[in-house]
Design an enzyme around this catalytic site. Structure first.
Site, PDB file in Angstrom:
ATOM      1  N   ASP A  48     -57.560  -2.859  24.203  1.00  7.77           N
ATOM      2  CA  ASP A  48     -57.683  -1.693  23.326  1.00  7.77           C
ATOM      3  C   ASP A  48     -58.260  -0.524  24.134  1.00  7.77           C
ATOM      4  OD1 ASP A  48     -57.682  -1.074  20.172  1.00  7.77           O
ATOM      5  OD2 ASP A  48     -59.325   0.008  21.134  1.00  7.77           O
ATOM      6  N   GLU A  64     -53.398   1.919  19.674  1.00  6.20           N
ATOM      7  CA  GLU A  64     -53.758   1.836  21.093  1.00  6.20           C
ATOM      8  C   GLU A  64     -54.032   0.402  21.531  1.00  6.20           C
ATOM      9  OE1 GLU A  64     -57.598   3.013  18.852  1.00  6.20           O
ATOM     10  OE2 GLU A  64     -55.430   3.220  18.642  1.00  6.20           O
TER      11      GLU A  64
END
Length: 414
Positions: A292, A334
């Protein structure tokens, strides 16, 4: 470098139009308005640079198709276009070794020519297997396919066909007779369908005779299409093109469904599907990592979503290079995922740490306020698990731990 297409047309208007069609196919046109001009231009070029030729039948110095003889003798696959629509002209053209004959009778033919040009470029990578017990029909079909730049293989029996398919993974189309020496055509097709779906391998049945039921038997056994001998040259090649294009269209749809539109990575759905199809039980040792990007919302809020997209694409490209032998997917936003089968803990940690450092060193150029830098937090699990969901839950907890401990680090349960 784009391949060249020799375009020979008497009319400047027609020449301009054909050159536009060549550009539409992402090829480079080399125009000439006479046979003499075409011979001069071709003699001052490298023949291997040319993909094919588009030739007008009637030219000032070649009124009866002499330009066709020039291009075919130069081993250029030749598409012939004519203003005149007559059986005599058609027969004169098709008596030569041409790719196709296209009369300029409506606007649809120009779309057809553009598709045909693109096909001649693509066909070099497509294998076609001709299966027929008699050499004559087999060689005739192969000769037509060679004109269209296909990679052609010929065999005389079902047994040899199976061996060829095992050895030649580029074969995407099979043409088979109804009566093979060692097996009926319908049984052969049924056996092929046990190994290949219609999306993986197109099959066209070929048969003599007038039995109306034969085409139905072929299609019910799994054939995509059927042709009866003797067939029309043009129909044969149109059927070939349609079947190959249908397979490509299905593959494009499947790719769009399985690919993240922004990064080009596999999406979450395809990630789960690939693992479930690839492994009845998950192998050990193995590793699964969730990644992430840190403070990604700040990138979007400060620099805009275009900048955020640029960062995501740059990180995805880095993932692809660094883990080109593993299953990588964008899970959304993301967040990314990497699965590493048959990988021990030390190797997996070393690879993920190297990737983390590369991300931190990455500089992404954006329109305003760049270049941008970003870091990534990674949670990685090595625990045996009965399901991918269990692995993801474990990796997610470790990812949360990496975030809580300050980000830009790898946390694992090794």
């Amino acid at each position: 470098m784009q391949q060249k297409v020799l375009v020979i047309e008497n009319s400047q208007v027609s020449l301009n139009l054909m050159e536009k069609l060549v550009h539409k196919a992402n090829l480079t046109p080399i125009g000439a308005r006479s046979l003499t001009e075409a011979q001069y231009k071709f003699s001052h070029a490298t023949p291997e640079d040319y993909l094919c030729a588009v030739v007008g039948y009637q030219l000032p110095d070649a009124p009866r198709g002499e330009a066709i003889d020039f291009t075919t003798s130069a081993f250029l696959p030749t598409i012939v276009v004519t203003d005149e629509i007559s059986n005599d002209v058609r027969d004169a053209v098709l008596a030569r070794d041409v790719v196709d004959y296209v009369p300029k009778e409506n606007n649809q033919v120009y779309d057809y020519i553009a598709r045909l040009l693109a096909r001649l470029d693509k066909n070099r990578h497509i294998g076609v297997l001709v299966v027929h017990g008699r050499r004559g029909p087999r060689a005739y079909m192969a000769s037509l396919l060679y004109r269209h730049n296909f990679s052609v293989f010929q065999v005389g029996s079902a047994k040899d066909a199976m061996a060829a398919l095992a050895q030649r993974p580029n074969i995407q189309l099979v043409l088979t007779d109804s009566a093979l020496p060692d097996e009926s055509g319908t049984r052969f097709i049924a056996n092929l369908r046990k190994l290949f779906s219609k999306e993986q391998l197109a099959i066209i049945g070929i048969a003599d005779g007038n039995s109306a039921a034969l085409s139905a038997h072929f299609l019910k056994s799994g054939a995509n299409d059927f042709l009866r001998l003797p067939f029309c040259h043009e129909e044969f090649l149109c059927r070939i093109m349609q079947n190959v294009e249908l397979m490509e269209n299905v593959e494009s749809i499947r790719s769009a469904a399985n690919t993240d539109y922004l990064t080009g990575l596999s999406n979450r759905r395809h990630f789960f599907y690939t693992l479930s199809m690839g492994y009845q039980t998950l192998p050990t040792p193995h590793a699964l990592a969730l990644l992430d990007l840190d403070f990604f919302k700040t990138v979007n809020d400060t620099h805009g979503h275009d900048a955020g997209d640029a960062v995501l694409k740059a990180v995805a490209a880095l993932l692809t290079r660094h883990f080109n032998d593993e299953l990588v997917a964008r899970f959304g936003g993301e967040e990314f995922c990497v699965y590493l089968p048959q990988t021990d803990a030390d190797t997996a940690i070393e690879r993920l740490e190297a990737f983390r450092r590369q991300v931190a060193a990455l500089k992404v150029e954006v329109d305003q306020g760049g270049p941008l830098t970003v870091t990534v937090s990674i949670g990685m699990t090595f625990q045996p698990a009965n399901s991918i969901e269990a692995l993801l839950s474990a990796a997610d907890r470790l990812l949360y731990q990496a975030k809580a401990q300050g980000r830009n680090q790898v946390c694992s349960d090794s």
